[in-house]
Design a protein around this motif. Structure first.
Motif, PDB file in Angstrom:
ATOM      1  N   LEU A 628       0.831  -1.195   0.000  1.00 19.82           N
ATOM      2  CA  LEU A 628       0.000   0.000   0.000  1.00 19.82           C
ATOM      3  C   LEU A 628       0.871   1.252   0.000  1.00 19.82           C
ATOM      4  O   LEU A 628       2.004   1.226   0.484  1.00 19.82           O
ATOM      5  CB  LEU A 628      -0.920  -0.005   1.224  1.00 19.82           C
ATOM      6  CG  LEU A 628      -1.932  -1.161   1.276  1.00 19.82           C
ATOM      7  CD1 LEU A 628      -2.623  -1.206   2.629  1.00 19.82           C
ATOM      8  CD2 LEU A 628      -2.953  -1.023   0.146  1.00 19.82           C
ATOM      9  N   PRO A 629       0.372   2.363  -0.527  1.00 16.60           N
ATOM     10  CA  PRO A 629       1.182   3.580  -0.621  1.00 16.60           C
ATOM     11  C   PRO A 629       1.703   4.051   0.730  1.00 16.60           C
ATOM     12  O   PRO A 629       0.971   4.068   1.718  1.00 16.60           O
ATOM     13  CB  PRO A 629       0.207   4.596  -1.224  1.00 16.60           C
ATOM     14  CG  PRO A 629      -0.777   3.775  -1.991  1.00 16.60           C
ATOM     15  CD  PRO A 629      -0.952   2.530  -1.175  1.00 16.60           C
ATOM     16  N   ARG A 630       2.977   4.471   0.744  1.00 15.43           N
ATOM     17  CA  ARG A 630       3.581   5.043   1.947  1.00 15.43           C
ATOM     18  C   ARG A 630       4.325   6.345   1.661  1.00 15.43           C
ATOM     19  O   ARG A 630       4.467   7.174   2.551  1.00 15.43           O
ATOM     20  CB  ARG A 630       4.562   4.032   2.585  1.00 15.43           C
ATOM     21  CG  ARG A 630       3.891   2.841   3.245  1.00 15.43           C
ATOM     22  CD  ARG A 630       2.951   3.281   4.358  1.00 15.43           C
ATOM     23  NE  ARG A 630       2.263   2.171   4.985  1.00 15.43           N
ATOM     24  CZ  ARG A 630       2.691   1.539   6.067  1.00 15.43           C
ATOM     25  NH1 ARG A 630       3.805   1.935   6.644  1.00 15.43           N
ATOM     26  NH2 ARG A 630       2.010   0.540   6.562  1.00 15.43           N
ATOM     27  N   VAL A 631       4.816   6.508   0.437  1.00 22.40           N
ATOM     28  CA  VAL A 631       5.544   7.712   0.061  1.00 22.40           C
ATOM     29  C   VAL A 631       5.082   8.102  -1.341  1.00 22.40           C
ATOM     30  O   VAL A 631       4.849   7.236  -2.191  1.00 22.40           O
ATOM     31  CB  VAL A 631       7.073   7.488   0.071  1.00 22.40           C
ATOM     32  CG1 VAL A 631       7.814   8.725  -0.442  1.00 22.40           C
ATOM     33  CG2 VAL A 631       7.561   7.129   1.474  1.00 22.40           C
ATOM     34  N   ALA A 632       4.937   9.418  -1.576  1.00 23.82           N
ATOM     35  CA  ALA A 632       4.546   9.895  -2.907  1.00 23.82           C
ATOM     36  C   ALA A 632       5.317  11.167  -3.228  1.00 23.82           C
ATOM     37  O   ALA A 632       5.544  12.007  -2.358  1.00 23.82           O
ATOM     38  CB  ALA A 632       3.050  10.141  -2.973  1.00 23.82           C
ATOM     39  N   PHE A 633       5.706  11.292  -4.470  1.00 28.91           N
ATOM     40  CA  PHE A 633       6.453  12.458  -4.949  1.00 28.91           C
ATOM     41  C   PHE A 633       5.737  12.995  -6.176  1.00 28.91           C
ATOM     42  O   PHE A 633       5.653  12.322  -7.200  1.00 28.91           O
ATOM     43  CB  PHE A 633       7.890  12.043  -5.267  1.00 28.91           C
ATOM     44  CG  PHE A 633       8.693  13.074  -6.018  1.00 28.91           C
ATOM     45  CD1 PHE A 633       8.524  14.428  -5.796  1.00 28.91           C
ATOM     46  CD2 PHE A 633       9.648  12.681  -6.944  1.00 28.91           C
ATOM     47  CE1 PHE A 633       9.271  15.379  -6.489  1.00 28.91           C
ATOM     48  CE2 PHE A 633      10.410  13.611  -7.641  1.00 28.91           C
ATOM     49  CZ  PHE A 633      10.211  14.964  -7.412  1.00 28.91           C
TER      50      PHE A 633
END
Length: 672
Positions: A628-633
């Motif tokens: 599952l998503p944890r970091v986004a740029f």
């Protein structure tokens, strides 16, 4: 009072920490011929006294040969001349400005009288993206020919090649006072058609003046207002223009030509019931804050909701910043969180001085409204983004997730020496991270690799995805996918033409028996290849290493016996191996860590999801061990040092999924 190159200028003695309006007043030609007459008009019209009260900069350009002899670029050229060189008259200025006041790009206004109004109107037509609003008394634009020219996009000089906006396509705000009927008709034909203004006007009041208002339904800030000749002049007229019009209109720095918007203004912000104001004291400093409850919600209604911080940047106090990024409107729409906009002493945040204030605000606000302390989210813009990053990684136990927008990383005195607190990683805390930059932002830049390296490790990134960072070998399929950073041979397998043990890949380490290609180092097998090359749009591979400029590998199958792989050197099996680094068609990846998924207008930022500017987004998403998503740029296209409300929407869609149980170093992911 100062005499400059062809203009009279008055600088308020009150101008210091807050951003200053720049107000251009074009006097009638007979009073704009020389400095003394321009000064007299500044006083008689009331604008000098109002500029003093407002903390503004007042400029009256001179036209010794008449306005018809002047060029429409005049106000823009004067602004560029003075914008960074006006000294504070009271000895106070924003930290880092060298004693100079800040004439904000978002708050430039035009006023014209008589033939000066005609000239000011022509300036608006020629450079509409430069001005937030214009009020013309006794005149209107005469020359609309510049409307068909391409915009000068002054907020983003180096726009992308696909940006081709004409001046008549840029939203404007104009108030005609005492114009002739034919002048009004021509203005409505131009601004109405190009601006999508409704032909059924509204009757409104602008202070003491009634006005007929034609506005764009989608953006009420884009409007043409018409009033008959005023029965009053001088200070009363100027005060109405400033208080009822200029104070409520801004052009946010959000793109090549900005975004025209209405806002509350300083006085309106503190008088409005949209925000509830409080403060905490930490040490000897008081920190004011403004709380926004979702529209229609009482204090009892919001019990149990999360708390979200939106932290202003340097020089941009809460009264101006609170509405800029659209968090208040998003709270109204979703009714899913309580917003707080804190204010810093001196309009700048510094970790050593201000860091402890955040826990104090959390404790007080969550206590006052019964909010959920396991779901506290910290966001901020520019210097506020830097303090978001710094406070978040210094006291991660306070937050479920954080999101810095356009945060500088190399600004001594303005941000901490370390981009991320150096002890954060060893603390063992997870901290989901949504970071955003503009691709045309010289203040913050686009290099976030240093941040990503730490935050990916802290959030236990599992590596790239099988589908989105796969090696494409003639077509996308499970057999042809590679899981970067993966640990199992099954997930890291790649097939170039068909699955076989000899052709399997382990990324992140070598497998002595099965590895044909190793991307973290060479396999002991003869056929090992270290792939570091450029990738085409449809093909990519990521390994735990650092491909140059984010490039990856494209494997193209030519035949079962003769496969071409982009790399360096020749394989011992006789397979052709070539490197085509950085060809024109190979796009530069915005980070050296290739993601598990990439979100764009094609698959995520759609109009149905509320994104009208989805084509400006590109988001790299990195998953945790749970997939599952944890970091986004996120990188925003044609974005200077600014942000749009849709970025807040995207950040919220990320942040809202996280919860930090009391006392836990780990976070929980909350599904929809």
């Amino acid at each position: 009072m100062n005499e400059g190159n062809g203009f009279y200028m008055y600088v308020s003695t009150r101008a210091c920490y807050d951003p200053a309006k720049t107000i251009f007043v074009f006097a009638p030609g007979k009073e704009a011929g020389e400095m003394a007459s321009a000064e007299r008009f500044a006083v008689r019209s009331g604008w000098q006294a109002l500029a003093e009260y407002d903390g503004a900069v007042l400029i009256l350009p001179l036209a010794p040969m008449g306005w018809e002899r002047e060029v429409v670029s005049l106000p823009g050229r004067i602004y560029e001349l003075i914008r960074g060189g006006i000294e504070s008259r009271n000895g106070k200025s924003l930290f880092g400005r060298g004693g100079m006041i800040w004439c904000w790009e978002t708050m430039i206004y035009l006023v014209g009288y008589g033939d000066g109004a005609v000239f000011a109107g022509n300036c608006l037509v020629a450079e509409p993206g430069r001005f937030a609003a214009a009020a013309l008394i006794g005149g209107a634009p005469e020359d609309y020919s510049a409307g068909k020219k391409l915009s000068g996009h002054w907020m983003v000089p180096d726009v992308s090649d696909d940006n081709a906006v004409r001046n008549d396509q840029i939203p404007c705000s104009l108030w005609l006072i005492g114009a002739q009927k034919e002048e009004t008709r021509r203005a409505l034909d131009y601004f109405g058609v190009s601006g999508g203004l409704g032909r059924e006007p509204k009757q409104i009041s602008m202070g003491i003046f009634p006005a007929v208002c034609y506005e764009n339904e989608a953006n009420p800030a884009q409007r043409l207002m018409v009033s008959e000749g005023p029965e009053v002049s001088g200070m009363s007229l100027a005060h109405t223009i400033l208080d009822a019009y200029f104070d409520r209109t801004v052009r946010w720095k959000t793109g090549p030509d900005g975004t025209l918007a209405l806002h509350l203004g300083r006085t309106g912000f503190y008088q409005s019931n949209r925000f509830i104001h409080g403060s905490v004291t930490v040490g000897c400093l008081e920190y004011a804050y403004s709380v926004h409850l979702p529209e229609g919600c009482s204090a009892e209604d919001v019990r149990g909701l999360p708390l979200l911080f939106s932290v202003h940047g340097r020089g941009e106090p809460a009264w101006l910043f609170a509405e800029k990024n659209g968090w208040d409107v998003l709270a109204d729409e979703t009714r899913a969180f309580v917003l707080v906009c804190p204010d810093s002493p001196g309009n700048i945040w510094q970790l050593e001085r201000d860091g402890l204030a955040f826990e104090a605000m959390i404790t007080q606000i969550c206590g006052d409204y019964g909010l959920d302390r396991t779901r506290v989210y910290l966001t901020g813009f520019s210097n506020g983004g830097a303090i978001t990053r710094e406070v978040g990684t210094t006291w991660p136990e306070l937050f479920a997730a954080i999101a810095p927008f356009n945060a500088p990383v190399n600004a001594p005195g303005l941000v901490a020496a370390e981009v991320v607190n150096p002890v954060f990683l060893s603390s063992g805390y997870e901290l989901p991270y949504w970071v955003c930059v503009g691709d045309r932002d010289p203040a913050a830049g686009t290099d976030v690799d240093g941040q990503l390296e730490v935050m990916l490790a802290a959030n236990r990134w599992a590596g790239g995805s099988e589908e989105r960072t796969a090696v494409r070998c003639g077509g996308r399929s499970e057999e042809k996918a590679v899981r970067c950073g993966g640990s199992s041979e099954e997930r890291a397998a790649v097939c170039c033409g068909g699955r076989s043990e000899e052709k399997a890949v382990r990324c992140g380490g070598s497998s002595e028996e099965r590895t044909a290609v190793c991307c973290e180092g060479c396999s002991k097998k003869d056929r090992a290849v270290r792939d570091e090359g450029c990738f085409e749009e449809s093909s990519a591979v990521c390994c735990e290493g650092c491909p140059e400029e984010g490039s990856a590998v494209c494997c193209e199958i030519h035949s079962e016996e003769n496969r071409a792989v982009r790399s360096e050197g020749q394989s011992k099996e006789g397979h052709t191996i070539r490197r085509e680094a950085h060809s024109k068609e190979c796009p530069t990846f915005p980070a050296r860590f290739l993601p598990n998924e990439i979100r764009t207008v094609d698959n995520y930022y759609t109009t149905s999801q509320g994104y009208l500017q989805g084509d400006r987004f590109k988001t790299l998403v990195y998953h945790g061990p749970d997939g599952l998503p944890r970091v986004a740029f996120t990188v925003m296209k044609n974005m200077p040092h600014g942000a749009i409300p849709e970025q807040s929407r995207a950040a919220w869609e990320f942040l809202r999924h996280f919860r930090r149980p009391a006392g836990s170093r780990q976070v929980e992911y909350l599904t929809d």
